[in-house]
Design an enzyme around this catalytic site. Structure first.
Site, PDB file in Angstrom:
ATOM      1  N   SER A 143     -79.141  25.021  18.457  1.00 25.92           N
ATOM      2  CA  SER A 143     -79.991  25.728  18.071  1.00 25.92           C
ATOM      3  C   SER A 143     -81.199  24.806  19.286  1.00 25.92           C
ATOM      4  CB  SER A 143     -80.381  25.278  16.875  1.00 25.92           C
ATOM      5  OG  SER A 143     -82.227  26.169  16.730  1.00 25.92           O
ATOM      6  N   TYR A 157     -82.095  20.532   9.455  1.00 23.63           N
ATOM      7  CA  TYR A 157     -81.686  21.411  10.075  1.00 23.63           C
ATOM      8  C   TYR A 157     -81.169  20.867  12.420  1.00 23.63           C
ATOM      9  CZ  TYR A 157     -80.631  25.929  12.493  1.00 23.63           C
ATOM     10  OH  TYR A 157     -80.068  27.119  13.419  1.00 23.63           O
TER      11      TYR A 157
HETATM   12  P1  NAP Z   1     -76.999  34.011   9.168  1.00 25.48           P
HETATM   13  O1  NAP Z   1     -77.198  35.437   9.101  1.00 25.48           O
HETATM   14  O2  NAP Z   1     -77.701  33.652   7.938  1.00 25.48           O
HETATM   15  O3  NAP Z   1     -75.734  34.704   9.015  1.00 25.48           O
HETATM   16  C1  NAP Z   1     -74.516  32.990   8.907  1.00 25.48           C
HETATM   17  C2  NAP Z   1     -73.002  33.448   8.748  1.00 25.48           C
HETATM   18  O4  NAP Z   1     -71.818  32.028   8.115  1.00 25.48           O
HETATM   19  C3  NAP Z   1     -72.693  34.330   7.676  1.00 25.48           C
HETATM   20  O5  NAP Z   1     -71.654  34.968   8.163  1.00 25.48           O
HETATM   21  C4  NAP Z   1     -72.392  33.057   6.450  1.00 25.48           C
HETATM   22  O6  NAP Z   1     -70.982  34.126   5.264  1.00 25.48           O
HETATM   23  C5  NAP Z   1     -72.003  32.011   7.508  1.00 25.48           C
HETATM   24  N1  NAP Z   1     -72.549  31.144   6.635  1.00 25.48           N
HETATM   25  C6  NAP Z   1     -73.337  30.590   5.835  1.00 25.48           C
HETATM   26  N2  NAP Z   1     -73.109  29.395   5.180  1.00 25.48           N
HETATM   27  C7  NAP Z   1     -71.504  28.847   5.418  1.00 25.48           C
HETATM   28  C8  NAP Z   1     -70.238  28.179   5.058  1.00 25.48           C
HETATM   29  N3  NAP Z   1     -70.509  26.993   4.178  1.00 25.48           N
HETATM   30  N4  NAP Z   1     -69.209  27.961   5.724  1.00 25.48           N
HETATM   31  C9  NAP Z   1     -69.044  29.785   6.076  1.00 25.48           C
HETATM   32  N5  NAP Z   1     -69.728  30.388   7.076  1.00 25.48           N
HETATM   33  C10 NAP Z   1     -70.811  30.166   6.248  1.00 25.48           C
HETATM   34  O7  NAP Z   1     -76.954  33.029  10.491  1.00 25.48           O
HETATM   35  P2  NAP Z   1     -77.720  33.206  11.867  1.00 25.48           P
HETATM   36  O8  NAP Z   1     -79.171  33.502  12.149  1.00 25.48           O
HETATM   37  O9  NAP Z   1     -76.393  34.582  12.583  1.00 25.48           O
HETATM   38  O10 NAP Z   1     -76.870  32.046  12.994  1.00 25.48           O
HETATM   39  C11 NAP Z   1     -75.680  31.425  12.865  1.00 25.48           C
HETATM   40  C12 NAP Z   1     -75.914  30.380  13.646  1.00 25.48           C
HETATM   41  O11 NAP Z   1     -76.742  30.208  14.602  1.00 25.48           O
HETATM   42  C13 NAP Z   1     -76.177  29.722  12.310  1.00 25.48           C
HETATM   43  O12 NAP Z   1     -75.494  27.741  12.853  1.00 25.48           O
HETATM   44  C14 NAP Z   1     -77.315  28.869  13.009  1.00 25.48           C
HETATM   45  O13 NAP Z   1     -77.697  27.765  13.065  1.00 25.48           O
HETATM   46  C15 NAP Z   1     -77.812  29.696  13.731  1.00 25.48           C
HETATM   47  N6  NAP Z   1     -79.301  29.897  14.715  1.00 25.48           N
HETATM   48  C16 NAP Z   1     -79.497  30.518  14.258  1.00 25.48           C
HETATM   49  C17 NAP Z   1     -80.592  31.244  14.685  1.00 25.48           C
HETATM   50  C18 NAP Z   1     -81.720  32.288  14.258  1.00 25.48           C
HETATM   51  O14 NAP Z   1     -83.045  31.880  15.057  1.00 25.48           O
HETATM   52  N7  NAP Z   1     -80.870  33.467  13.570  1.00 25.48           N
HETATM   53  C19 NAP Z   1     -81.453  30.243  15.867  1.00 25.48           C
HETATM   54  C20 NAP Z   1     -80.941  29.025  16.205  1.00 25.48           C
HETATM   55  C21 NAP Z   1     -80.138  28.695  15.882  1.00 25.48           C
HETATM   56  P3  NAP Z   1     -71.824  35.062   4.422  1.00 25.48           P
HETATM   57  O15 NAP Z   1     -72.174  35.987   4.670  1.00 25.48           O
HETATM   58  O16 NAP Z   1     -70.511  35.032   3.511  1.00 25.48           O
HETATM   59  O17 NAP Z   1     -73.149  34.569   3.514  1.00 25.48           O
END
Ligand code: NAP
Length: 248
Positions: A143, A157
């Site tokens: 991130s 985080y």
């Molecule tokens: P999200 O929409 O909250 O989706 C999270 C995903 O991870 C879901 O598929 C969830 O499964 C799964 N998950 C949650 N906890 C888990 C665990 N303990 N073990 C295995 N799977 C788990 O998140 P996102 O925004 O797509 O983020 C994905 C990645 O991108 C993360 O690493 C996040 O830190 C990074 N990121 C995101 C952003 C942003 O702005 N969105 C920015 C920078 C980095 P369930 O469906 O079963 O809950």
């Protein structure tokens, strides 16, 4: 590469979901990991299969080693592993560090750091030429928080993502001569449900004006970068960290 298996942790929603759909469209056999939302994971698999793609959903909390072992066992039965996308990641509720409990901090480190390293361990065992494998790619989702630090929001985080950046550099060098490329993506503000899980569903939209490009990104824009890194077009890229953040 494209008849191979790609494991995407957290492939049921958000960035992981977009990556799963994009990987399947390019011919990968996709293992969609999910923590608890089976309905969302089944929906992704259903969409892929409806287009004659290959995918399975496997429940795996990456904070639990036994779940990770089961995930890779399921992937072994599905085909030859070509890539791992360490995408699963969590945030805590918005807080200052002087308000954080040990349990919260430990959970974030366990899921975001230990989970990613353990998944990479299992992938290296299968893909490294040192172990008789045919090579492959590991993409870690970091991130921009790793460089911004996320003060007054979630520095725990941010610190976990800083660890992912270091891990990417180190592992990239460790396995570079064994056919495995390792890279990280640092997404900026992306339109997913992760912001709601931090207690502020509107966070990304609220901060959009602070992004040099004046908008938030889509999960599909991160998926495009993931798929490029996995592809042979990125054949000389390893140990690299790519910001996909609209300049943030
Ligand atoms: P999200 O929409 O909250 O989706 C999270 C995903 O991870 C879901 O598929 C969830 O499964 C799964 N998950 C949650 N906890 C888990 C665990 N303990 N073990 C295995 N799977 C788990 O998140 P996102 O925004 O797509 O983020 C994905 C990645 O991108 C993360 O690493 C996040 O830190 C990074 N990121 C995101 C952003 C942003 O702005 N969105 C920015 C920078 C980095 P369930 O469906 O079963 O809950």
């Amino acid at each position: 590469m494209t008849d191979k298996v790609v494991i995407i942790t957290g492939g049921s929603r958000g960035i992981g979901r977009a990556a799963a759909l994009a990987a399947a469209a390019r011919g990968f056999r996709v293992v969609v990991g999910y923590a608890s939302n089976q309905k969302a994971a089944d929906e992704v698999v259903g969409q892929i299969q409806a287009k004659n793609g290959k995918a399975i959903a496997v429940r795996c909390d990456v904070g639990i080693e036994a779940d990770i072992m089961a995930l890779f066992k399921a992937a072994d039965a599905f085909g030859t592993l070509g890539a791992l996308v360490n995408n699963a990641g969590i945030v805590g509720a918005t807080a200052r560090v002087d308000q954080m409990s040990a349990e919260r901090i430990q959970r974030i480190m366990t899921v975001n750091i230990t989970g990613s390293i353990l998944c990479a361990r299992e992938a290296v065992k299968r893909m490294s030429t040192r172990h008789g494998g045919m090579g492959g790619v590991i993409v870690n989702i970091s991130s921009v928080a790793a460089k911004l630090g996320s003060p007054n929001t979630y520095v725990d985080y941010a610190a976990s993502k800083g660890a992912i950046d270091s891990f990417t550099v180190g592992l990239g060098q460790e396995v570079a001569a064994e056919g495995i490329r390792v890279a990280a993506i640092r997404p900026g503000l992306i339109d997913t449900e992760i912001h709601a899980s931090g207690g502020e569903p509107d966070r990304a939209h609220r901060l959009a004006p602070t992004v040099p490009m004046k908008r938030i990104g889509t999960a599909g824009e991160i998926a495009n970068a993931i798929l490029w890194l996995i592809s042979d077009e990125a054949s000389y890229v390893t140990g690299a960290i790519l910001d996909v953040s609209g300049g943030r």
